[in-house]
Design an enzyme around this catalytic site. Structure first.
Site, PDB file in Angstrom:
ATOM      1  CE  LYS A   1      -0.469   6.447   6.470  1.00 55.35           C
ATOM      2  NZ  LYS A   1      -2.629   6.257   6.977  1.00 55.35           N
TER       3      LYS A   1
ATOM      4  CG  PHE B   1      -1.560   0.860   0.727  1.00 56.31           C
ATOM      5  CD1 PHE B   1      -3.346   0.972   0.800  1.00 56.31           C
ATOM      6  CD2 PHE B   1      -1.925   2.288   1.734  1.00 56.31           C
ATOM      7  CE1 PHE B   1      -4.416   1.672   0.261  1.00 56.31           C
ATOM      8  CE2 PHE B   1      -2.982   3.197   0.654  1.00 56.31           C
ATOM      9  CZ  PHE B   1      -4.212   3.171   0.624  1.00 56.31           C
TER      10      PHE B   1
ATOM     11  CG  ASP C   1       5.396   3.819   2.215  1.00 58.15           C
ATOM     12  OD1 ASP C   1       5.296   4.166   2.936  1.00 58.15           O
ATOM     13  OD2 ASP C   1       4.336   3.763   1.095  1.00 58.15           O
TER      14      ASP C   1
HETATM   15  C1  LIG Z   1       1.825   2.689   4.029  1.00 58.01           C
HETATM   16  C2  LIG Z   1       1.837   4.098   3.226  1.00 58.01           C
HETATM   17  N1  LIG Z   1       2.029   4.703   2.398  1.00 58.01           N
HETATM   18  C3  LIG Z   1       0.961   5.754   1.611  1.00 58.01           C
HETATM   19  C4  LIG Z   1       0.280   5.615   2.614  1.00 58.01           C
HETATM   20  C5  LIG Z   1      -0.380   7.016   1.348  1.00 58.01           C
HETATM   21  O1  LIG Z   1      -0.412   8.748   2.203  1.00 58.01           O
HETATM   22  P1  LIG Z   1      -1.518   9.258   2.212  1.00 58.01           P
HETATM   23  O2  LIG Z   1      -3.183   8.556   2.673  1.00 58.01           O
HETATM   24  O3  LIG Z   1      -1.098  10.132   3.582  1.00 58.01           O
HETATM   25  O4  LIG Z   1      -1.751   9.286   1.255  1.00 58.01           O
HETATM   26  C6  LIG Z   1      -0.202   5.356   3.213  1.00 58.01           C
HETATM   27  C7  LIG Z   1      -1.969   5.566   3.581  1.00 58.01           C
HETATM   28  O5  LIG Z   1      -2.129   5.001   4.705  1.00 58.01           O
HETATM   29  C8  LIG Z   1       0.194   4.108   3.712  1.00 58.01           C
HETATM   30  O6  LIG Z   1      -0.272   3.076   4.429  1.00 58.01           O
END
Ligand SMILES: Cc1ncc(COP(=O)(O)O)c(C=O)c1O
Length: 450
Positions: A257, A142, A228
């Site tokens: 986050k 994700f 990530d």
């Molecule tokens: C591992 C990961 N990367 C990227 C994102 C994307 O972040 P955002 O929702 O702030 O765009 C998320 C969102 O849940 C995530 O869990």
């Protein structure tokens, strides 16, 4: 619209009616009045224990006083905001702190507004540095729902209906070094994007040698390694970055986050000097990648205050100890139940994986649900935890058989015990009572009607 309609009604009418309906069906469309630490208080007087943390946003707990005070002070001083023609001192200070904590090659920062935007930035910077277009990612990842980030996700649910995404992307199984090398050896990938712990993918931890070896392979074939850490960063897994558990030195790390204490949108891409220089390579290119709100003073002040809280309250170590306790207690409490396959995690990011039952009585019911929707079983668990025990949690977005337990790092032993007892009772209901299954069928009928 009548005068008695509330913001909740307007939301359903004007924002996202399906989200509103889904929460109502699950009995989770409640109105919250105050949120503090790891507790949420509803307008009807219920106390809900947060074991989701907004998907790892609330590491320092909801509305931490120090972060709220820092934001108040920032607003009160009437300082420079969004001039777009000055150098932000606060961004400089926050970048300095982040690089000091991240260590390794990570010595430059680009500030954005979200995790997805951080991933988008990493895509562009990796392409600029390598001169290659290809992007490699892991199954069940994700990375966010903007077009570039979504191109790095294989989940059909997220992609369906949104047309062609970035070309020249490829997906490899998470943890499979041979598959990774086969792809990298084409020498057409700018970067390999991977989460050290696949949070939505089922709280799956990278095998111990996977990331260091992936890093070696990336170097051998001229690709960058991008971690990530949008969910795993900011001490969620005990260390500042999950990368620090694995002894890996990524070329880029995406944070978002929890970085601003859960109060202001933020994202950050940490990277090596060489990568940054490939983009900001001359005066002419000084603003070639930028965004309006990226270095806004509220996010930067909140970020600095959040780092102070995480350090002063020693939340990394505290979370690591509490998370280990949680998994020990869950493993013992859930051992008797055949549908529990595994309890796993790192720091305060834990998952309980369920499996199909073997007993015929349970299998028939389970199969009925699965035919209705693969996420039905997990969603009913979530509903019962909320309704019967006042605990907010969720199943993983890319692995519906895993229930997540990710409380704020400020939770305490009492709350851990409360969660363990609540899930034990719920899982016992799954195995020994027909109510769990009849409830779920009732839910299915209601879903079919709307
Ligand atoms: C591992 C990961 N990367 C990227 C994102 C994307 O972040 P955002 O929702 O702030 O765009 C998320 C969102 O849940 C995530 O869990």
């Amino acid at each position: 619209m009548s005068l008695t309609e509330t913001g909740v009604d307007h939301y359903a009418a004007r924002v996202n009616p399906q989200w509103s309906r889904l929460l109502s069906l699950l009995g989770m469309n409640v109105s919250y009045e105050r949120c503090l630490g790891s507790e949420l208080f509803t307008s009807s007087g219920r106390r809900i224990l947060d074991f989701l943390s907004g998907y790892c946003v609330h590491n320092v707990g909801h509305n931490h006083a120090a972060v709220v005070d820092a934001l108040r002070e920032e607003l009160a001083r009437c300082g420079p905001v969004m001039l777009q023609s000055h150098v932000s001192e606060l961004a400089g200070e926050l970048a300095q702190r982040l690089c000091g904590l991240a260590r390794g090659k990570l010595s430059k920062v680009f500030f954005a507004n979200s995790g997805s935007e951080g991933v988008e930035t990493a895509i562009k910077f990796a392409r600029a540095y390598t001169g290659r277009d290809g992007l490699l990612c892991a199954e069940r990842a994700f990375h966010g729902l903007t077009c570039g980030a979504l191109s790095l996700m294989d989940g059909a649910y997220w992609r369906k209906g949104f047309g062609n995404l970035l070309p020249e992307t490829a997906v490899v199984p998470f943890g499979d070094l041979e598959a990774l090398e086969r792809q990298l050896s084409w020498r057409k990938f700018a970067a390999f994007f991977v989460e050290p712990v696949q949070s939505e993918g089922g709280v799956r931890l990278a095998p111990p040698d996977y990331l260091p070896q992936a890093q070696d392979l990336c170097r051998r074939y001229g690709s960058l390694l991008v971690l990530d850490e949008v969910q795993t960063g900011m001490y969620r897994t005990g260390t500042f970055l999950a990368a620090h558990h694995f002894g890996v030195e990524p070329d880029m790390v995406v944070l978002a986050k929890a970085l601003s204490g859960g109060l202001v949108p933020v994202g950050a891409l940490l990277m090596s000097e060489a990568v940054s220089d490939a983009v900001f390579s001359s005066l002419k290119r000084a603003v070639v990648h930028a965004c309006t709100f990226g270095e806004n003073s509220l996010a930067m002040r909140a970020g600095l205050a959040t780092l102070d809280v995480l350090e002063d309250e020693n939340l990394g170590e505290r979370g690591a100890a509490l998370g280990a306790l949680l998994r020990r207690r869950l493993t013992a409490a859930l051992a008797p139940y055949e549908m529990v396959r595994a309890v796993r995690g790192a720091g305060m990011l834990s998952g309980i994986e369920f499996r199909e039952p073997r007993q015929l009585r349970l299998r028939v019911a389970f199969e009925t649900f699965r035919r209705i929707h693969p996420g039905m079983f997990g969603q009913v668990l979530v509903m019962r935890m909320f309704r019967d025990h006042g605990i907010l949690t969720q199943i993983c977005g890319n692995h519906f058989m895993v229930l997540k337990a990710a409380p704020p790092l400020v939770a305490d032993e009492e709350k851990i015990e409360q969660f363990v007892e609540a899930i034990r009772e719920t899982v016992d209901l799954v195995h020994n009572s027909s109510t769990f299954w009849s409830d779920a069928l009732g839910l299915a009928r209601r879903v079919a009607k709307v």
